[in-house]
Design a protein around this motif. Sequence first.
Motif, PDB file in Angstrom:
ATOM      1  N   ALA A  12       0.831  -1.213   0.000  1.00  0.00           N
ATOM      2  CA  ALA A  12       0.000   0.000   0.000  1.00  0.00           C
ATOM      3  C   ALA A  12       0.866   1.265   0.000  1.00  0.00           C
ATOM      4  N   GLY A  13       1.803   1.350   0.954  1.00  0.00           N
ATOM      5  CA  GLY A  13       2.655   2.536   1.059  1.00  0.00           C
ATOM      6  C   GLY A  13       3.510   2.721  -0.189  1.00  0.00           C
ATOM      7  N   LEU A  14       4.019   1.604  -0.727  1.00  0.00           N
ATOM      8  CA  LEU A  14       4.875   1.691  -1.918  1.00  0.00           C
ATOM      9  C   LEU A  14       4.095   2.172  -3.127  1.00  0.00           C
ATOM     10  N   VAL A  30       8.713   6.176   5.399  1.00  0.00           N
ATOM     11  CA  VAL A  30       9.272   5.688   6.661  1.00  0.00           C
ATOM     12  C   VAL A  30       8.841   4.231   6.878  1.00  0.00           C
ATOM     13  N   GLU A  31       9.820   3.338   6.971  1.00  0.00           N
ATOM     14  CA  GLU A  31       9.523   1.912   7.171  1.00  0.00           C
ATOM     15  C   GLU A  31      10.280   1.425   8.405  1.00  0.00           C
ATOM     16  N   LYS A  32       9.567   0.751   9.293  1.00  0.00           N
ATOM     17  CA  LYS A  32      10.237   0.373  10.553  1.00  0.00           C
ATOM     18  C   LYS A  32      11.161  -0.841  10.413  1.00  0.00           C
ATOM     19  N   LYS A  33      10.929  -1.660   9.385  1.00  0.00           N
ATOM     20  CA  LYS A  33      11.808  -2.828   9.193  1.00  0.00           C
ATOM     21  C   LYS A  33      13.049  -2.440   8.377  1.00  0.00           C
ATOM     22  N   GLU A  34      13.923  -3.451   8.137  1.00  0.00           N
ATOM     23  CA  GLU A  34      15.190  -3.156   7.443  1.00  0.00           C
ATOM     24  C   GLU A  34      15.038  -3.098   5.926  1.00  0.00           C
ATOM     25  N   GLY A  37       8.662  -3.835   1.257  1.00  0.00           N
ATOM     26  CA  GLY A  37       7.875  -4.944   0.693  1.00  0.00           C
ATOM     27  C   GLY A  37       6.753  -5.394   1.614  1.00  0.00           C
ATOM     28  N   GLY A  38       6.869  -5.051   2.911  1.00  0.00           N
ATOM     29  CA  GLY A  38       5.819  -5.436   3.860  1.00  0.00           C
ATOM     30  C   GLY A  38       5.654  -6.945   3.931  1.00  0.00           C
ATOM     31  N   ASN A  39       4.436  -7.396   4.112  1.00  0.00           N
ATOM     32  CA  ASN A  39       4.203  -8.837   4.217  1.00  0.00           C
ATOM     33  C   ASN A  39       4.577  -9.573   2.931  1.00  0.00           C
ATOM     34  N   ALA A  40       4.563  -8.879   1.809  1.00  0.00           N
ATOM     35  CA  ALA A  40       4.868  -9.534   0.530  1.00  0.00           C
ATOM     36  C   ALA A  40       6.316 -10.019   0.460  1.00  0.00           C
ATOM     37  N   THR A 181       0.059   1.169   7.620  1.00  0.00           N
ATOM     38  CA  THR A 181       0.806   0.288   8.523  1.00  0.00           C
ATOM     39  C   THR A 181       0.421  -1.193   8.411  1.00  0.00           C
ATOM     40  N   GLY A 182      -0.593  -1.519   7.598  1.00  0.00           N
ATOM     41  CA  GLY A 182      -0.825  -2.900   7.199  1.00  0.00           C
ATOM     42  C   GLY A 182      -1.402  -3.859   8.216  1.00  0.00           C
ATOM     43  N   ILE A 183      -0.859  -5.074   8.199  1.00  0.00           N
ATOM     44  CA  ILE A 183      -1.471  -6.196   8.920  1.00  0.00           C
ATOM     45  C   ILE A 183      -0.430  -7.045   9.650  1.00  0.00           C
ATOM     46  N   SER A 204       1.876 -23.216   9.339  1.00  0.00           N
ATOM     47  CA  SER A 204       0.930 -22.158   8.950  1.00  0.00           C
ATOM     48  C   SER A 204       1.195 -21.783   7.489  1.00  0.00           C
ATOM     49  N   SER A 205       0.238 -21.097   6.907  1.00  0.00           N
ATOM     50  CA  SER A 205       0.432 -20.657   5.512  1.00  0.00           C
ATOM     51  C   SER A 205       1.582 -19.656   5.420  1.00  0.00           C
ATOM     52  N   VAL A 206       1.847 -18.921   6.514  1.00  0.00           N
ATOM     53  CA  VAL A 206       2.982 -17.989   6.510  1.00  0.00           C
ATOM     54  C   VAL A 206       4.280 -18.797   6.350  1.00  0.00           C
ATOM     55  N   ASP A 207       4.376 -19.920   7.105  1.00  0.00           N
ATOM     56  CA  ASP A 207       5.564 -20.796   6.978  1.00  0.00           C
ATOM     57  C   ASP A 207       5.657 -21.353   5.557  1.00  0.00           C
ATOM     58  N   LYS A 250     -10.478 -12.399   3.759  1.00  0.00           N
ATOM     59  CA  LYS A 250     -10.706 -12.087   2.341  1.00  0.00           C
ATOM     60  C   LYS A 250      -9.633 -12.566   1.367  1.00  0.00           C
ATOM     61  N   PHE A 251      -8.345 -12.570   1.791  1.00  0.00           N
ATOM     62  CA  PHE A 251      -7.336 -12.986   0.819  1.00  0.00           C
ATOM     63  C   PHE A 251      -6.855 -14.421   1.010  1.00  0.00           C
ATOM     64  N   CYS A 252      -7.246 -15.099   2.117  1.00  0.00           N
ATOM     65  CA  CYS A 252      -6.647 -16.425   2.376  1.00  0.00           C
ATOM     66  C   CYS A 252      -7.173 -17.500   1.423  1.00  0.00           C
ATOM     67  N   VAL A 380      -4.528   4.041   4.020  1.00  0.00           N
ATOM     68  CA  VAL A 380      -4.651   3.150   2.855  1.00  0.00           C
ATOM     69  C   VAL A 380      -4.175   1.733   3.191  1.00  0.00           C
ATOM     70  N   GLY A 381      -4.593   0.784   2.352  1.00  0.00           N
ATOM     71  CA  GLY A 381      -4.124  -0.593   2.463  1.00  0.00           C
ATOM     72  C   GLY A 381      -4.928  -1.423   3.441  1.00  0.00           C
ATOM     73  N   ALA A 382      -4.359  -2.556   3.819  1.00  0.00           N
ATOM     74  CA  ALA A 382      -5.093  -3.546   4.590  1.00  0.00           C
ATOM     75  C   ALA A 382      -5.323  -3.141   6.042  1.00  0.00           C
ATOM     76  N   VAL A 383      -4.733  -2.018   6.496  1.00  0.00           N
ATOM     77  CA  VAL A 383      -5.066  -1.536   7.848  1.00  0.00           C
ATOM     78  C   VAL A 383      -6.495  -0.973   7.853  1.00  0.00           C
ATOM     79  N   MET A 387      -7.727  -6.874   2.632  1.00  0.00           N
ATOM     80  CA  MET A 387      -7.664  -6.797   1.168  1.00  0.00           C
ATOM     81  C   MET A 387      -6.351  -7.393   0.673  1.00  0.00           C
ATOM     82  N   ASP A 388      -6.378  -7.877  -0.570  1.00  0.00           N
ATOM     83  CA  ASP A 388      -5.172  -8.478  -1.145  1.00  0.00           C
ATOM     84  C   ASP A 388      -4.287  -7.390  -1.756  1.00  0.00           C
ATOM     85  N   ILE A 389      -3.203  -7.801  -2.373  1.00  0.00           N
ATOM     86  CA  ILE A 389      -2.232  -6.824  -2.889  1.00  0.00           C
ATOM     87  C   ILE A 389      -2.837  -5.993  -4.018  1.00  0.00           C
TER      88      ILE A 389
HETATM   89  C1  LIG Z   1       0.142 -15.984   4.539  1.00  0.00           C
HETATM   90  C2  LIG Z   1      -0.291 -14.848   3.649  1.00  0.00           C
HETATM   91  C3  LIG Z   1      -0.263 -15.036   2.275  1.00  0.00           C
HETATM   92  C4  LIG Z   1      -0.703 -14.014   1.421  1.00  0.00           C
HETATM   93  N1  LIG Z   1      -0.673 -14.227   0.070  1.00  0.00           N
HETATM   94  C5  LIG Z   1      -1.130 -13.264  -0.764  1.00  0.00           C
HETATM   95  C6  LIG Z   1      -1.120 -13.459  -2.175  1.00  0.00           C
HETATM   96  O1  LIG Z   1      -0.672 -14.476  -2.676  1.00  0.00           O
HETATM   97  N2  LIG Z   1      -1.626 -12.474  -2.953  1.00  0.00           N
HETATM   98  C7  LIG Z   1      -2.109 -11.307  -2.422  1.00  0.00           C
HETATM   99  O2  LIG Z   1      -2.561 -10.451  -3.189  1.00  0.00           O
HETATM  100  N3  LIG Z   1      -2.110 -11.083  -1.079  1.00  0.00           N
HETATM  101  C8  LIG Z   1      -1.630 -12.035  -0.255  1.00  0.00           C
HETATM  102  N4  LIG Z   1      -1.606 -11.803   1.097  1.00  0.00           N
HETATM  103  C9  LIG Z   1      -2.115 -10.508   1.601  1.00  0.00           C
HETATM  104  C10 LIG Z   1      -1.042  -9.404   1.510  1.00  0.00           C
HETATM  105  O3  LIG Z   1       0.018  -9.741   2.367  1.00  0.00           O
HETATM  106  C11 LIG Z   1      -1.682  -8.073   1.901  1.00  0.00           C
HETATM  107  O4  LIG Z   1      -2.754  -7.793   1.024  1.00  0.00           O
HETATM  108  C12 LIG Z   1      -0.675  -6.934   1.775  1.00  0.00           C
HETATM  109  O5  LIG Z   1       0.523  -7.232   2.438  1.00  0.00           O
HETATM  110  C13 LIG Z   1      -1.264  -5.641   2.362  1.00  0.00           C
HETATM  111  O6  LIG Z   1      -0.359  -4.601   2.124  1.00  0.00           O
HETATM  112  P1  LIG Z   1      -0.194  -3.375   3.132  1.00  0.00           P
HETATM  113  O7  LIG Z   1       0.860  -2.508   2.544  1.00  0.00           O
HETATM  114  O8  LIG Z   1      -1.504  -2.787   3.423  1.00  0.00           O
HETATM  115  O9  LIG Z   1       0.336  -4.011   4.489  1.00  0.00           O
HETATM  116  P2  LIG Z   1       1.696  -4.754   4.885  1.00  0.00           P
HETATM  117  O10 LIG Z   1       2.143  -5.676   3.826  1.00  0.00           O
HETATM  118  O11 LIG Z   1       1.464  -5.299   6.252  1.00  0.00           O
HETATM  119  O12 LIG Z   1       2.773  -3.562   4.974  1.00  0.00           O
HETATM  120  C14 LIG Z   1       2.760  -2.630   6.034  1.00  0.00           C
HETATM  121  C15 LIG Z   1       4.193  -2.095   6.230  1.00  0.00           C
HETATM  122  O13 LIG Z   1       4.161  -1.035   7.185  1.00  0.00           O
HETATM  123  C16 LIG Z   1       5.245  -1.180   8.099  1.00  0.00           C
HETATM  124  N5  LIG Z   1       4.863  -0.509   9.347  1.00  0.00           N
HETATM  125  C17 LIG Z   1       3.902  -0.862  10.224  1.00  0.00           C
HETATM  126  N6  LIG Z   1       3.809   0.033  11.225  1.00  0.00           N
HETATM  127  C18 LIG Z   1       4.762   0.988  10.968  1.00  0.00           C
HETATM  128  C19 LIG Z   1       5.173   2.175  11.633  1.00  0.00           C
HETATM  129  N7  LIG Z   1       4.591   2.587  12.760  1.00  0.00           N
HETATM  130  N8  LIG Z   1       6.178   2.901  11.098  1.00  0.00           N
HETATM  131  C20 LIG Z   1       6.788   2.505   9.947  1.00  0.00           C
HETATM  132  N9  LIG Z   1       6.438   1.373   9.268  1.00  0.00           N
HETATM  133  C21 LIG Z   1       5.435   0.646   9.771  1.00  0.00           C
HETATM  134  C22 LIG Z   1       5.402  -2.691   8.243  1.00  0.00           C
HETATM  135  O14 LIG Z   1       6.693  -3.028   8.708  1.00  0.00           O
HETATM  136  C23 LIG Z   1       5.147  -3.137   6.782  1.00  0.00           C
HETATM  137  O15 LIG Z   1       6.347  -3.099   6.028  1.00  0.00           O
HETATM  138  C24 LIG Z   1      -1.164 -12.789   1.969  1.00  0.00           C
HETATM  139  C25 LIG Z   1      -1.140 -12.580   3.359  1.00  0.00           C
HETATM  140  C26 LIG Z   1      -0.705 -13.609   4.191  1.00  0.00           C
HETATM  141  C27 LIG Z   1      -0.710 -13.385   5.675  1.00  0.00           C
END
Ligand SMILES: Cc1cc2nc3c(=O)[nH]c(=O)nc-3n(C[C@H](O)[C@H](O)[C@H](O)COP(=O)(O)OP(=O)(O)OC[C@H]3O[C@@H](n4cnc5c(N)ncnc54)[C@H](O)[C@@H]3O)c2cc1C
Length: 409
Positions: A12-14, A30-34, A37-40, A181-183, A204-207, A250-252, A380-383, A387-389
């Motif tokens: 979302a942020g990207l 601003v991204e708190k991790k190194e 890409g977030g969860n992706a 800030t996502g999920i 888990s599916s994450v693993d 919704k996305f699992c 914006v985004g999954a917060v 929602m999926d990517i």
């Molecule tokens: C197991 C699994 C499999 C998935 N597979 C798919 C798939 O195949 N296809 C698909 O479309 N979707 C898939 N998804 C869903 C996908 O991960 C989300 O839709 C997507 O990551 C949402 O993007 P986002 O940017 O909103 O959140 P996130 O990906 O969570 O990104 C949020 C970012 O914000 C950063 N952040 C948080 N708080 C702060 C802060 N205070 N300051 C700075 N940075 C911060 C985090 O470190 C992170 O980098 C899957 C999810 C899971 C759990």
Amino acid sequence: MNQVLVIGGGPAGLTAAKSLVDRGAEVVLVEKKESLGGNARELTCKGIVECRNCGVCFAIDRANEVLKEPSAEVLLLSEVASAEKSEHGYSVKIKSSPRYVTDDCNGCGKCVAVCPVDGKAIFPPTGSGQPRIHWIDRSKCLHFKKGKCEKCAQVCPTKAVDYEDRAKNVTRNVSAIVYATGIDPVDACEISRLGCGTLKDVISSVDAERILNENGKLLRPSDGKAPKRIAVVQCVGSRSVKLGVEYCSKFCCKYATKISQMLLDTDPEINLDFYFMDLRTLYEPQDEFKLWAKSKKTVKLLRTMPAAVNLGKDGKLALRAASETDLDITEQEYDLIILSVGMKPAGASTELAKSLGIQTSQMGFAPGSMELESRGVYVVGAVTEPMDIEETAVRAIAAASRMHRGASQ
Ligand SMILES: Cc1cc2nc3c(=O)[nH]c(=O)nc-3n(C[C@H](O)[C@H](O)[C@H](O)COP(=O)(O)OP(=O)(O)OC[C@H]3O[C@@H](n4cnc5c(N)ncnc54)[C@H](O)[C@@H]3O)c2cc1C
Ligand code: SF4
Ligand code: SF4
Ligand code: SF4
């Protein structure tokens, strides 16, 4: 539009950052991790034979684009300490932690190989995270703990290790803020009756995503053998009143159907049972997966939720479930079980969110509002909701467009 702050470097942020830069804005991300890409970062591309539209590559491509943008300042290992309303927007204080490795790192990994710490103290970025620059965990590193080791610096071919790196505090004045800030994935081990945490071959599916992303194949954690009978279990930790995740994530269903197809692509002999309540492949026609499953002799779709997983005879996993007609209890044996976890919103109710006026819904999400946007804060985004990517990207572009329109009025 002047400078815009983007909090969160996930899909979302990207996407918002890229879209804003394309519209002429300067962005501070601003991204708190190194890495970005977030969860992706830990998800696998599911298209071995052909593209399966999983969207994972999209997030990593956006990360690389943003990193190349001269109008985007990317601050990793960073967090917003405070954001105060000013006359033309917000005055934002950002704290960046040291990485101890400079941009000269070429990702060769020689430092990791020589690091003597058990579990290592210098790391590559997580999964497919970008940029591919290593970082040192100061709390584990012997150089900082005992003032002794410099092994990584000695082998580094680009002299990228910098023990003198220090935390930085910077202030940026921005006209608007994107909050992305996502999920957090639900912890599958919260549902102990399904064997997570006690049975090695229940993952888990994450693993599953992480292992497939790293190795391209999924082997049994217990013995490294290729599993021949696999169960995929849906709605683990979603739609559960007990866990406080009452909603559908919704996305699992989307990713689990694609992982199932991917597993059959890698080994057509695999027997795969898919346990589900509703097949909510909302982003594409539901029949596509059903038709695919029908065309495979070794794939079964079972509309029932497993009650328990235990260790059966011969070390196999025994999964108990009501039959589809609810008349009998069945027990099936598997080599590997994948629990498809849902998600919880991250960062929706932090002090920072509150200070920006972000409010949460009953389910804990931060849906954002027109009123908030009129004050320059775009959530914006999954917060905002599950929602999926792809949907995340579409909504982030829409938010960037609203922000641009608002600024030019
Ligand atoms: C197991 C699994 C499999 C998935 N597979 C798919 C798939 O195949 N296809 C698909 O479309 N979707 C898939 N998804 C869903 C996908 O991960 C989300 O839709 C997507 O990551 C949402 O993007 P986002 O940017 O909103 O959140 P996130 O990906 O969570 O990104 C949020 C970012 O914000 C950063 N952040 C948080 N708080 C702060 C802060 N205070 N300051 C700075 N940075 C911060 C985090 O470190 C992170 O980098 C899957 C999810 C899971 C759990
Ligand atoms: S040895 Fe140097 S260049 Fe190679 S990964 Fe480590 S820090 Fe980066
Ligand atoms: S200084 Fe030594 S302990 Fe610290 S990261 Fe480098 S090799 Fe590891
Ligand atoms: S998307 Fe599918 S697996 Fe995920 S919560 Fe909804 S119905 Fe369950």
